[in-house]
Scaffold this motif. Sequence first.
Motif, PDB file in Angstrom:
ATOM      1  N   LEU A   1     -56.688 -64.757 -65.501  1.00  0.00           N
ATOM      2  CA  LEU A   1     -56.263 -63.787 -64.690  1.00  0.00           C
ATOM      3  C   LEU A   1     -54.898 -64.521 -63.890  1.00  0.00           C
ATOM      4  O   LEU A   1     -55.066 -65.685 -63.378  1.00  0.00           O
ATOM      5  CB  LEU A   1     -56.884 -63.474 -63.401  1.00  0.00           C
ATOM      6  N   GLN A   2     -53.642 -64.284 -63.975  1.00  0.00           N
ATOM      7  CA  GLN A   2     -52.561 -64.671 -63.378  1.00  0.00           C
ATOM      8  C   GLN A   2     -52.546 -63.940 -62.023  1.00  0.00           C
ATOM      9  O   GLN A   2     -52.083 -62.751 -61.917  1.00  0.00           O
ATOM     10  CB  GLN A   2     -51.261 -64.267 -64.317  1.00  0.00           C
ATOM     11  N   LEU A   3     -52.702 -64.720 -60.966  1.00  0.00           N
ATOM     12  CA  LEU A   3     -52.661 -64.506 -59.580  1.00  0.00           C
ATOM     13  C   LEU A   3     -51.634 -64.835 -59.053  1.00  0.00           C
ATOM     14  O   LEU A   3     -50.899 -65.986 -59.147  1.00  0.00           O
ATOM     15  CB  LEU A   3     -53.816 -64.989 -59.071  1.00  0.00           C
ATOM     16  N   ARG A   4     -51.079 -64.111 -57.769  1.00  0.00           N
ATOM     17  CA  ARG A   4     -50.060 -64.361 -56.981  1.00  0.00           C
ATOM     18  C   ARG A   4     -50.455 -64.159 -55.663  1.00  0.00           C
ATOM     19  O   ARG A   4     -51.274 -63.230 -55.386  1.00  0.00           O
ATOM     20  CB  ARG A   4     -48.721 -63.926 -57.493  1.00  0.00           C
ATOM     21  N   ASP A   5     -50.067 -64.970 -54.581  1.00  0.00           N
ATOM     22  CA  ASP A   5     -50.367 -64.509 -53.199  1.00  0.00           C
ATOM     23  C   ASP A   5     -49.105 -64.638 -52.239  1.00  0.00           C
ATOM     24  O   ASP A   5     -49.316 -64.477 -50.987  1.00  0.00           O
ATOM     25  CB  ASP A   5     -51.528 -65.257 -52.622  1.00  0.00           C
ATOM     26  N   GLY A   6     -47.960 -64.631 -52.742  1.00  0.00           N
ATOM     27  CA  GLY A   6     -46.802 -65.004 -51.910  1.00  0.00           C
ATOM     28  C   GLY A   6     -46.289 -66.316 -51.713  1.00  0.00           C
ATOM     29  O   GLY A   6     -45.091 -66.587 -51.480  1.00  0.00           O
TER      30      GLY A   6
ATOM     31  N   ILE B   1     -58.948 -67.147 -52.244  1.00  0.00           N
ATOM     32  CA  ILE B   1     -57.532 -66.626 -51.857  1.00  0.00           C
ATOM     33  C   ILE B   1     -57.299 -65.100 -51.963  1.00  0.00           C
ATOM     34  O   ILE B   1     -58.102 -64.410 -52.844  1.00  0.00           O
ATOM     35  CB  ILE B   1     -56.578 -67.455 -53.061  1.00  0.00           C
ATOM     36  N   GLY B   2     -56.707 -64.481 -51.282  1.00  0.00           N
ATOM     37  CA  GLY B   2     -56.181 -63.284 -51.311  1.00  0.00           C
ATOM     38  C   GLY B   2     -54.967 -62.886 -51.931  1.00  0.00           C
ATOM     39  O   GLY B   2     -54.135 -63.773 -51.857  1.00  0.00           O
ATOM     40  N   GLY B   3     -54.748 -62.107 -52.906  1.00  0.00           N
ATOM     41  CA  GLY B   3     -53.759 -62.088 -53.945  1.00  0.00           C
ATOM     42  C   GLY B   3     -53.562 -60.870 -54.546  1.00  0.00           C
ATOM     43  O   GLY B   3     -54.252 -59.873 -54.317  1.00  0.00           O
ATOM     44  N   TRP B   4     -52.807 -60.730 -55.519  1.00  0.00           N
ATOM     45  CA  TRP B   4     -52.621 -59.687 -56.391  1.00  0.00           C
ATOM     46  C   TRP B   4     -52.616 -60.100 -57.976  1.00  0.00           C
ATOM     47  O   TRP B   4     -52.365 -61.404 -58.426  1.00  0.00           O
ATOM     48  CB  TRP B   4     -51.238 -59.037 -56.166  1.00  0.00           C
ATOM     49  N   LEU B   5     -52.945 -59.271 -58.837  1.00  0.00           N
ATOM     50  CA  LEU B   5     -53.116 -59.487 -60.235  1.00  0.00           C
ATOM     51  C   LEU B   5     -51.695 -59.516 -60.703  1.00  0.00           C
ATOM     52  O   LEU B   5     -51.204 -58.190 -60.872  1.00  0.00           O
ATOM     53  CB  LEU B   5     -54.030 -58.665 -61.086  1.00  0.00           C
TER      54      LEU B   5
ATOM     55  N   THR C   1     -65.481 -67.751 -59.536  1.00  0.00           N
ATOM     56  CA  THR C   1     -66.979 -67.535 -59.454  1.00  0.00           C
ATOM     57  C   THR C   1     -67.299 -66.085 -58.911  1.00  0.00           C
ATOM     58  O   THR C   1     -68.445 -65.776 -58.741  1.00  0.00           O
ATOM     59  CB  THR C   1     -67.590 -68.609 -58.711  1.00  0.00           C
ATOM     60  N   GLY C   2     -66.158 -65.529 -58.184  1.00  0.00           N
ATOM     61  CA  GLY C   2     -66.610 -64.053 -57.523  1.00  0.00           C
ATOM     62  C   GLY C   2     -65.002 -63.384 -57.563  1.00  0.00           C
ATOM     63  O   GLY C   2     -64.046 -64.036 -57.224  1.00  0.00           O
ATOM     64  N   ILE C   3     -65.010 -62.139 -57.652  1.00  0.00           N
ATOM     65  CA  ILE C   3     -63.813 -61.277 -57.307  1.00  0.00           C
ATOM     66  C   ILE C   3     -64.330 -60.124 -56.538  1.00  0.00           C
ATOM     67  O   ILE C   3     -65.351 -59.312 -56.758  1.00  0.00           O
ATOM     68  CB  ILE C   3     -63.384 -60.808 -58.828  1.00  0.00           C
ATOM     69  N   GLU C   4     -63.387 -59.952 -55.381  1.00  0.00           N
ATOM     70  CA  GLU C   4     -63.672 -58.557 -54.432  1.00  0.00           C
ATOM     71  C   GLU C   4     -62.592 -58.025 -54.814  1.00  0.00           C
ATOM     72  O   GLU C   4     -61.360 -58.235 -54.280  1.00  0.00           O
ATOM     73  CB  GLU C   4     -64.161 -59.072 -53.231  1.00  0.00           C
ATOM     74  N   LEU C   5     -62.660 -56.442 -55.251  1.00  0.00           N
ATOM     75  CA  LEU C   5     -61.452 -55.935 -55.363  1.00  0.00           C
ATOM     76  C   LEU C   5     -61.101 -55.057 -54.095  1.00  0.00           C
ATOM     77  O   LEU C   5     -62.040 -54.578 -53.311  1.00  0.00           O
ATOM     78  CB  LEU C   5     -61.699 -54.697 -56.452  1.00  0.00           C
ATOM     79  N   ILE C   6     -59.901 -55.299 -53.492  1.00  0.00           N
ATOM     80  CA  ILE C   6     -59.576 -54.853 -52.434  1.00  0.00           C
ATOM     81  C   ILE C   6     -58.799 -53.304 -52.610  1.00  0.00           C
ATOM     82  O   ILE C   6     -59.095 -52.258 -51.810  1.00  0.00           O
ATOM     83  CB  ILE C   6     -58.335 -55.624 -51.542  1.00  0.00           C
TER      84      ILE C   6
ATOM     85  N   SER D   1     -53.236 -54.780 -58.732  1.00  0.00           N
ATOM     86  CA  SER D   1     -54.371 -54.670 -57.918  1.00  0.00           C
ATOM     87  C   SER D   1     -54.590 -55.713 -56.893  1.00  0.00           C
ATOM     88  O   SER D   1     -54.351 -56.981 -57.264  1.00  0.00           O
ATOM     89  CB  SER D   1     -55.667 -54.504 -58.711  1.00  0.00           C
ATOM     90  N   SER D   2     -55.092 -55.782 -55.656  1.00  0.00           N
ATOM     91  CA  SER D   2     -55.228 -56.695 -54.640  1.00  0.00           C
ATOM     92  C   SER D   2     -56.567 -57.132 -54.647  1.00  0.00           C
ATOM     93  O   SER D   2     -57.458 -56.283 -54.711  1.00  0.00           O
ATOM     94  CB  SER D   2     -54.849 -56.086 -53.340  1.00  0.00           C
ATOM     95  N   VAL D   3     -57.033 -58.239 -54.547  1.00  0.00           N
ATOM     96  CA  VAL D   3     -58.173 -58.963 -54.916  1.00  0.00           C
ATOM     97  C   VAL D   3     -58.344 -60.202 -53.836  1.00  0.00           C
ATOM     98  O   VAL D   3     -57.365 -60.619 -53.288  1.00  0.00           O
ATOM     99  CB  VAL D   3     -58.466 -59.521 -56.255  1.00  0.00           C
TER     100      VAL D   3
END
Length: 429
Positions: A34-39, A18-22, A90-95, A67-69
């Motif tokens: 991590l509390q994540l949101r994506d809209g 998922i693409g989202g924000w922290l 399992t994985g995080i990519e910082l945008i 931060s977007s990830v």
Amino acid sequence: MKTTIKEIGKHVEQSVTIGGWLANKRSSGKIAFLQLRDGTGFIQGVVVKAEVGEETFKLAKELTQESSVYVTGIVRADDRAPSGFELTVTGIELIHEAVDYPITPKEHGTEFLMDHRHLWLRSKRQHAIMRIRNEIIRATYEFFNEQGFVKVDPPILTGSSAEGTTNLFHTKYFDEDAYLSQSGQLYMEAAAMALGKVFSFGPTFRAEKSKTRRHLIEFWMIEPEMAFMDHEESLQVQENYVSSIIQSVLKNCEQELKALERDTAKLEAIKAPFPRISYDDAISFLQEKGYEIEWGEDFGAPHETAIAEAHDKPVFITNYPKDIKAFYMKPHPERDDVVLCADLIAPEGYGEIIGGSQRIDDAELLKERYDEHNLSEDAYGWYLDLRRYGSVPHSGFGLGLERTVAWISGTEHVRETIPFPRLLNRLYP
């Protein structure tokens, strides 16, 4: 597989991205949450150091708010989670790394939050309110389309006022005077004479210097008009419409209502028909309750709240005095001092959400109203034409979206029910 938080329940025990924000985070030793949101929603991502390795765990612990990830993980069912699911990361990519995000989890004052409205919209509460607003709009289109209405868009720039008031924003239209619309009603009446049953949905503007929790300078209105329909038939459309949108919100916004801690039992009870009380009886009721109000006066917020508290559903107040209502309202057939109109008052102190009436269909009577209200036939001649050429009984109403969102979502102030509120002292952002 790329997906959204809203759709994540379709992929239990599968790996998704998922693409989202922290939105927020916390860590406990060798686990980060991590509390994540994506809209589309919010979800917790659990990062276990032993499962992801040193580099990914370090990134998780250093992530900053907003931060977007891209986050990859296994979807797990979890009854304790608000959404019913969480993500084993399992994985995080910082945008993009956000630095010093101004709205922190601590308490902030209203003015600060309003100055940062463009960011405040990201919060869980505001997200829930906006999604309820969207559901009300979606359900509105569904209701009127199913009832055979045609969507018509009236102009925003007009040459005259719909209600003959002075609370208008004036502008120049090249070498003419023009105003921002305070209602599309008159134009919708013309559309009803062409298409039968019509509705509009758009912005309206009132230059009213009010600071109450119920008022905005720019707000959105749903305005249906119906040919060959009398006042009582219009009331039935109104109560069925309001019942319909509430049932849609209850069905489709369960998570949002829960996030707002809304008492849904009160909403579940809102089903047509709604009670009706005449203006005459409302005045008597208020006087008996000790309010100082005389026949002929309009109701204020305390009066509307007192009347609403006497009922467990929205209540129609009908047949107001002619002198405190708009020029186009049809007189009562048995009394010339009141008109065929109604305001719908929401429960729980949210006030009037609908104003409606049967419209005058007699050309001579409407011309008399023009003279009484000092309205120019040059400006309103086209409106009189609707009575000159094939006039029919017709009725309509307007529902204020933001007050309705406030009531259904349980939000105290209408400033939170529109993405970028325009208030008496606020035009930014």
